[in-house]
Scaffold this active site. Sequence first.
Site, mmCIF file in Angstrom:
data_model
loop_
_atom_site.group_PDB
_atom_site.id
_atom_site.type_symbol
_atom_site.label_atom_id
_atom_site.label_comp_id
_atom_site.label_asym_id
_atom_site.label_seq_id
_atom_site.Cartn_x
_atom_site.Cartn_y
_atom_site.Cartn_z
ATOM 1 N N GLU A 51 -6.987 1.675 -2.912
ATOM 2 C CA GLU A 51 -5.545 1.811 -3.124
ATOM 3 C C GLU A 51 -4.938 0.451 -3.491
ATOM 4 O OE1 GLU A 51 -3.865 4.577 -0.448
ATOM 5 O OE2 GLU A 51 -2.068 3.393 -0.123
ATOM 6 N N HIS B 163 -12.248 11.769 1.828
ATOM 7 C CA HIS B 163 -12.258 10.350 2.177
ATOM 8 C C HIS B 163 -12.186 10.091 3.674
ATOM 9 C CE1 HIS B 163 -11.538 6.112 1.704
ATOM 10 N NE2 HIS B 163 -10.349 6.173 2.267
ATOM 11 N N HIS C 45 -8.762 11.076 -1.147
ATOM 12 C CA HIS C 45 -8.267 9.822 -1.713
ATOM 13 C C HIS C 45 -8.087 10.016 -3.211
ATOM 14 C CE1 HIS C 45 -7.927 5.648 -2.878
ATOM 15 N NE2 HIS C 45 -7.910 5.289 -1.601
ATOM 16 N N LEU D 168 -15.320 4.969 -4.108
ATOM 17 C CA LEU D 168 -13.892 4.659 -3.996
ATOM 18 C C LEU D 168 -13.463 3.471 -4.853
ATOM 19 C CD1 LEU D 168 -11.349 5.313 -1.985
ATOM 20 C CD2 LEU D 168 -11.902 3.048 -1.165
ATOM 21 N N ARG E 215 -1.054 9.267 0.044
ATOM 22 C CA ARG E 215 -2.271 9.752 -0.612
ATOM 23 C C ARG E 215 -2.260 11.252 -0.857
ATOM 24 N NH1 ARG E 215 -6.763 6.100 2.573
ATOM 25 N NH2 ARG E 215 -6.180 4.187 1.482
ATOM 26 N N GLN F 171 -8.479 14.085 4.531
ATOM 27 C CA GLN F 171 -7.725 13.403 3.477
ATOM 28 C C GLN F 171 -8.557 13.250 2.205
ATOM 29 O OE1 GLN F 171 -6.752 8.920 3.646
ATOM 30 N NE2 GLN F 171 -4.780 9.935 3.797
ATOM 31 N N ARG G 254 -3.164 10.111 6.730
ATOM 32 C CA ARG G 254 -3.265 8.698 7.122
ATOM 33 C C ARG G 254 -2.733 7.796 6.013
ATOM 34 N NH1 ARG G 254 -6.921 4.481 6.072
ATOM 35 N NH2 ARG G 254 -8.499 5.751 5.053
ATOM 36 N N PHE H 183 0.867 -1.179 0.000
ATOM 37 C CA PHE H 183 0.000 0.000 0.000
ATOM 38 C C PHE H 183 0.905 1.231 0.000
ATOM 39 C CE2 PHE H 183 -4.688 0.193 1.442
ATOM 40 C CZ PHE H 183 -5.077 -0.749 0.511
HETATM 41 C C1 FAD Z 1 -15.094 3.583 0.753
HETATM 42 C C2 FAD Z 1 -14.080 3.489 1.851
HETATM 43 C C3 FAD Z 1 -13.101 2.518 1.808
HETATM 44 C C4 FAD Z 1 -12.166 2.424 2.836
HETATM 45 N N1 FAD Z 1 -11.209 1.446 2.777
HETATM 46 C C5 FAD Z 1 -10.336 1.324 3.800
HETATM 47 C C6 FAD Z 1 -9.366 0.292 3.793
HETATM 48 O O1 FAD Z 1 -9.302 -0.532 2.875
HETATM 49 N N2 FAD Z 1 -8.503 0.224 4.839
HETATM 50 C C7 FAD Z 1 -8.542 1.097 5.882
HETATM 51 O O2 FAD Z 1 -7.737 0.986 6.801
HETATM 52 N N3 FAD Z 1 -9.484 2.080 5.923
HETATM 53 C C8 FAD Z 1 -10.370 2.203 4.912
HETATM 54 N N4 FAD Z 1 -11.309 3.192 4.952
HETATM 55 C C9 FAD Z 1 -11.466 3.962 6.174
HETATM 56 C C10 FAD Z 1 -12.159 3.099 7.235
HETATM 57 O O3 FAD Z 1 -13.018 2.194 6.610
HETATM 58 C C11 FAD Z 1 -12.982 3.935 8.213
HETATM 59 O O4 FAD Z 1 -12.211 4.990 8.719
HETATM 60 C C12 FAD Z 1 -13.443 3.071 9.369
HETATM 61 O O5 FAD Z 1 -14.087 1.909 8.901
HETATM 62 C C13 FAD Z 1 -14.362 3.836 10.279
HETATM 63 O O6 FAD Z 1 -14.868 2.947 11.233
HETATM 64 P P1 FAD Z 1 -15.674 3.473 12.479
HETATM 65 O O7 FAD Z 1 -16.076 2.283 13.251
HETATM 66 O O8 FAD Z 1 -14.922 4.547 13.149
HETATM 67 O O9 FAD Z 1 -16.970 4.189 11.822
HETATM 68 P P2 FAD Z 1 -18.167 3.604 10.932
HETATM 69 O O10 FAD Z 1 -17.896 2.276 10.389
HETATM 70 O O11 FAD Z 1 -18.523 4.700 9.975
HETATM 71 O O12 FAD Z 1 -19.325 3.431 11.970
HETATM 72 C C14 FAD Z 1 -19.964 4.525 12.564
HETATM 73 C C15 FAD Z 1 -21.119 4.004 13.381
HETATM 74 O O13 FAD Z 1 -21.650 5.076 14.119
HETATM 75 C C16 FAD Z 1 -23.041 5.084 14.000
HETATM 76 N N5 FAD Z 1 -23.480 6.467 14.177
HETATM 77 C C17 FAD Z 1 -23.012 7.582 13.581
HETATM 78 N N6 FAD Z 1 -23.666 8.666 14.030
HETATM 79 C C18 FAD Z 1 -24.571 8.209 14.924
HETATM 80 C C19 FAD Z 1 -25.556 8.830 15.725
HETATM 81 N N7 FAD Z 1 -25.780 10.146 15.705
HETATM 82 N N8 FAD Z 1 -26.317 8.040 16.517
HETATM 83 C C20 FAD Z 1 -26.144 6.696 16.566
HETATM 84 N N9 FAD Z 1 -25.220 6.068 15.832
HETATM 85 C C21 FAD Z 1 -24.450 6.822 15.033
HETATM 86 C C22 FAD Z 1 -23.324 4.505 12.629
HETATM 87 O O14 FAD Z 1 -24.617 3.951 12.602
HETATM 88 C C23 FAD Z 1 -22.249 3.431 12.559
HETATM 89 O O15 FAD Z 1 -22.707 2.261 13.189
HETATM 90 C C24 FAD Z 1 -12.228 3.311 3.917
HETATM 91 C C25 FAD Z 1 -13.206 4.292 3.962
HETATM 92 C C26 FAD Z 1 -14.129 4.389 2.935
HETATM 93 C C27 FAD Z 1 -15.146 5.475 2.989
#
Ligand code: FAD
Length: 560
Positions: free
Chosen positions: A244, A339, A231, A241, A275, A229, A374, A116
């Site tokens: 990468e 992103h 992407h 997306l 990135r 960031q 990141r 990566f």
């Molecule tokens: C398309 C894409 C591809 C990616 N690919 C990669 C990758 O290959 N490798 C990597 O390391 N990172 C990747 N990332 C980044 C990474 O996926 C995210 O940063 C990470 O998954 C975020 O996880 P999280 O648990 O913090 O949030 P999320 O998975 O977004 O979960 C947030 C949670 O909070 C809840 N929530 C939000 N607001 C409220 C509210 N007001 N009340 C109640 N619940 C709420 C939602 O329902 C959800 O359950 C990618 C990001 C994207 C967008």
Amino acid sequence: MDAKHDVLVIGAGCAGMRAAIEAHDAGANVGVVSKLHPTRSHSGAAEGGINAALGNTGEDDPEKHAFDTVKGSDYLGDQDAIEIFTREAPDDIYQLDHWGAFFSRNDEGRLAQRPFGAAGSPRTVFAADITGHVLIQVLYEQLSRRDISVYDEYFAWQLVLNDDRCQGVICWDLLSGGLKAIGGKTVILATGGAGRLYRATTNAYACTGDGMAMALRIGLPLKDMEFMQFHPTTLFPSGILLTEGCRGEGAYLLNSEGERFMKRYAPNAMELASRDVVSRSEQTEIDEGRGINGSVMLDMRHLGPERIIERLPGSRELSMTFAGVDPIYEPVPVRPGAHYHMGGVETDSDGLTELTGLYAAGEVACISVHGANRLGGNSLMETITFGRRAGRAAAEWALSHTTVEVPETVERDAERELRDLLWRRHGERPWRIRDELGASMLENFGVFREEQKMLRQLDIIDDLRERYETVHVEDKGEIFNTDLTQAIELGYMLDLAFCMLQAGVERKESRGAHARPHDYPERDDENFLMHSITRLVDAVPVLTYKDVRMTRWKPEARTY
Ligand SMILES: Cc1cc2nc3c(=O)[nH]c(=O)nc-3n(C[C@H](O)[C@H](O)[C@H](O)COP(=O)(O)OP(=O)(O)OC[C@H]3O[C@@H](n4cnc5c(N)ncnc54)[C@H](O)[C@@H]3O)c2cc1C
């Protein structure tokens, strides 16, 4: 109070579920609130993989992973947190493997690892290009087999501050309507990122920065908010997306002249530069007239059908469905898109915020391991490692304290405030303000930043915030009122946009994702090797700075 728990987790993505599992296993009674069903959380969209120094494909160790992360962060990451992160990541991966995550394997049967961007060794563990989907399923299985209460389709709206502690959250019940107060001796924010502040983004509609804004509103500091960031490979025109992992597998970037232009910007790393570098290079090509319809081309043809189908099936399908292009035969149009938010709620390396009882993990938090930029694959790993750590710490505190209370006055005030918004008869519709916010953020606070544009954006945000005061919710119903929740989300995003712009204007240097090529093109370690800290003081965001924590690595000039 409608329910209470030892540990209450808000958010059910990778960070929230990992935290909940750990808190339960530490002996706590756990509740999880989520505005989406857990398996619909945006973590499920993650594609390319998750970083840990397993050394299965090349020589690697946690120290190398730490150095790459520090360097990739443009030296703004806190090095003590980064060292914990890279040291604990391998065991966390094996734990996921043992729980049944079906990661791709190499010929020896070990977990395969792909290169990566800006990684000194191939260290990204992956499940084809659906890694997030696999992780979400495995964590949900583990969550479901434990006695954990899940309040899905509950929209968390306000954190409960009582007796100088966070003791719960006021939620809107999306399915049945009405407010619910849920108490927690400790509360973990795991609400994800805020990409929806921008019109062109890889983030789902739910990524509206709710947790950051809720924390800000009860006086907590947000850290490094200027760093969003971009992407480099989001599909034109949808913004979806392409991982990468495509470049990790060997895809090239071409301009309208068919040139692999990265050789002029990053002659060593080429397409696998970090990135921020690749996004700036693409944007420069587009701005200087060597783009095609506002994009450049991602060429995978030379990888051959077999490799594309085995390693990148999701990317192929997305390209065919949303750009009408099969990457086996044609290059795919891509451009930079918003992103990942490096900033967030300031925490220590156990996820603890400044407020007793409140923790944060995942994209909502700023620990900070990513600093100004990141590295791909580090975010999923952060959700798991720091989700686990926050779950453990929150459980230990909760189990050694007994009381939890949401005062009735807090519930009554919240009810009045919500009904005022819901029953307002006239005003502007939220979507108009939301559209203007998204378009203007992209125009004025995108890949490149200029003083005049940022000042203009601050004026626009001021105006939008004023208009938001009379925002009008047309749907007066109780059941699944997304008009109401979108109006609330808009308020959160406007608060965050203000913090981002204020910190952006004041950071008079170029570092990581904050690039000011015209007025401050260089990194300025003398004056800005510092985290920006924003907190609300008398309802006004106030900016201060804080030292970066360094352990071993002194800032060096970047080479690509
Ligand atoms: C398309 C894409 C591809 C990616 N690919 C990669 C990758 O290959 N490798 C990597 O390391 N990172 C990747 N990332 C980044 C990474 O996926 C995210 O940063 C990470 O998954 C975020 O996880 P999280 O648990 O913090 O949030 P999320 O998975 O977004 O979960 C947030 C949670 O909070 C809840 N929530 C939000 N607001 C409220 C509210 N007001 N009340 C109640 N619940 C709420 C939602 O329902 C959800 O359950 C990618 C990001 C994207 C967008």
